[in-house]
Design an enzyme around this catalytic site. Structure first.
Site, short mmCIF file in Angstrom:
data_model
loop_
_atom_site.label_atom_id
_atom_site.label_comp_id
_atom_site.label_asym_id
_atom_site.label_seq_id
_atom_site.Cartn_x
_atom_site.Cartn_y
_atom_site.Cartn_z
N CYS A 39 -8.57 6.42 10.28
CA CYS A 39 -8.92 5.16 9.61
C CYS A 39 -7.94 4.06 9.97
O CYS A 39 -7.56 3.23 9.13
CB CYS A 39 -8.98 5.34 8.10
SG CYS A 39 -10.32 6.42 7.55
N ASP A 90 0.87 -1.18 0.00
CA ASP A 90 0.00 0.00 0.00
C ASP A 90 0.90 1.23 0.00
O ASP A 90 1.50 1.57 1.01
CB ASP A 90 -0.90 -0.04 1.24
CG ASP A 90 -1.72 1.24 1.44
OD1 ASP A 90 -1.52 2.21 0.68
OD2 ASP A 90 -2.55 1.26 2.36
#
Length: 414
Positions: A372, A208
């Protein structure tokens, strides 16, 4: 087709700031101080111009038309794919799949490669510092397939426990999916080592790169990753645009993701022949304007120089860290030895949201909450943090404004 001009400049932060229109505005009567760059970066004028130029000069659908506007739009769209290939040093342009962003890139892999290859009892490894977008898709897949989701623990300083990671690896491991740089802590993870360890047990590795691509030099061939995902909007480009890199043989073997135009060669009621890479995974009319403008963002960043940007951001990080550490009752969360320009902190007996509101009253934009990354906050036994994240256009004077704002906020909340 109108080509937006790129203003070349040596690293002069004040000259660079003039190329970002929003930085000239005020918020609640105060000059804007924008320290929420890990959430999204602001856009330079060349990116805004690229969007306007497309819509006013050659707006057309791509790949299907033979008229001049369609050919101009197609050329500009595909030029971005070439720019991304160069930006991440992919072997070929066919390995670059346009997506809506990092989140869609991860979901694409989960719903194609994952559904095809993950079986009951298989194991997927992620880390304790992942963004929700690198947790939820794998959780859903594991629930559907009866697979096991394993988590690499982290230290109190916010670094991965690499010994624990090696113990998690087994012949059952099919995928290791980790964040390159933590959005909440700024930690730079040793992804090359993680990829090598994953490959040793026959697993694939996804990285990521949402936070890393704007700060670090990316070379997917040198990393050896099987997949790499990132977003445009964290790289001074438009929202709703990103890319997935994948190794060619893996992408070719994966099933299709969505059905529709462009991802097909021939369609019959009893048979469908799918398109070649990269179009196999790009169903329907894409986000043409934002894809075109993304190239302007990449060119802008390249023109200033990543090393120049990185040096400036590291100076801001060191300067801000020293001043924040001098504030009584303030504790920086995430003390990894290798970090990018993100500082998360908590203040004794003060809720992060209260800090965020009071700073906003002074024109200072920071992020508050769990970013998040709720499992990370649970691991660190905190509700959330206040996060200041720096970009190429931020200055030490703005850091001084942040420090003064925090000191005043603490007095008001005491």
């Amino acid at each position: 087709m109108i080509e937006p001009a790129i203003i070349e400049t040596s690293f002069d932060v004040y000259a660079i700031r003039q190329q970002f229109p929003v930085l000239n505005r005020e918020v609640k009567g105060k000059p804007l101080v924008y320290f929420d760059n890990a959430a999204t970066t602001q856009k330079p004028q060349v990116v805004i111009d690229a969007l306007v130029n497309y819509y006013t000069g050659y707006n057309a659908n791509i790949h299907r038309g033979i008229h001049t506007l369609a050919e101009e739009a197609t050329a500009a769209f595909e030029a971005t794919r070439d720019a991304i290939k160069e930006f991440v040093n992919a072997e070929s342009r066919e390995q670059i799949i346009f997506t809506k962003g990092t989140t869609e890139g991860i979901n694409l892999v989960a719903q194609t490669w994952g559904r095809q290859n993950i079986q009951a009892g298989d194991e997927i490894i992620i880390s304790n510092m992942e963004h929700h977008s690198n947790i939820v898709p794998w959780y859903i897949l594991c629930q559907e397939k009866g697979a096991v989701l394993k988590v690499i623990p982290i230290s109190d300083e916010g670094e991965l426990d690499m010994e624990a990671f090696e113990k998690l690896l087994s012949p059952k491991t099919k995928l290791v999916s980790v964040v390159h740089v933590s959005n909440a802590l700024g930690t730079i993870n040793p992804v090359k080592t993680i990829i090598e360890k994953a490959h040793q047990v026959g697993a694939l590795a996804l990285v990521d790169g949402a936070q890393s691509t704007v700060h670090l030099d990316i070379d997917v061939q040198a990393l050896g990753c099987d997949f790499f995902v990132f977003s445009s909007h964290k790289l001074y480009g438009p929202t709703g645009m990103g890319a997935l890199y994948g190794k060619k043989d893996i992408l070719e073997a994966m099933p299709v993701y969505q059905g529709g135009g462009e991802m097909i060669k021939e369609v019959y009621f009893d048979n469908i022949i799918y398109n070649d890479l990269p179009y196999k995974y790009e169903a329907g009319t894409p986000n043409i304007a934002d894809a075109i403008a993304f190239k302007s963002a990449l060119d802008f960043t390249k023109g200033i120089g990543k090393e120049n940007i990185r040096q400036h951001e590291n100076e801001l990080l060191a300067y801000a860290t020293a001043q924040l550490e001098a504030i009584p009752g303030l504790r920086i969360i995430g003390q990894a030895k290798q970090k990018i320009s993100v500082i998360s902190f908590v203040i004794d007996n003060v809720h992060p949201q209260d800090i965020g509101i009071l700073l906003d009253n002074r024109g200072i934009a920071v992020r508050t909450g769990n970013h998040c990354a709720q499992p990370l906050m649970d691991r660190l036994c905190i509700r959330g943090t206040t996060r200041a994240s720096f970009a190429m256009y931020n200055t030490k004077e703005e850091v001084d404004v942040l420090i003064a704002g925090l000191q005043k906020a603490i007095k008001l909340l005491a």
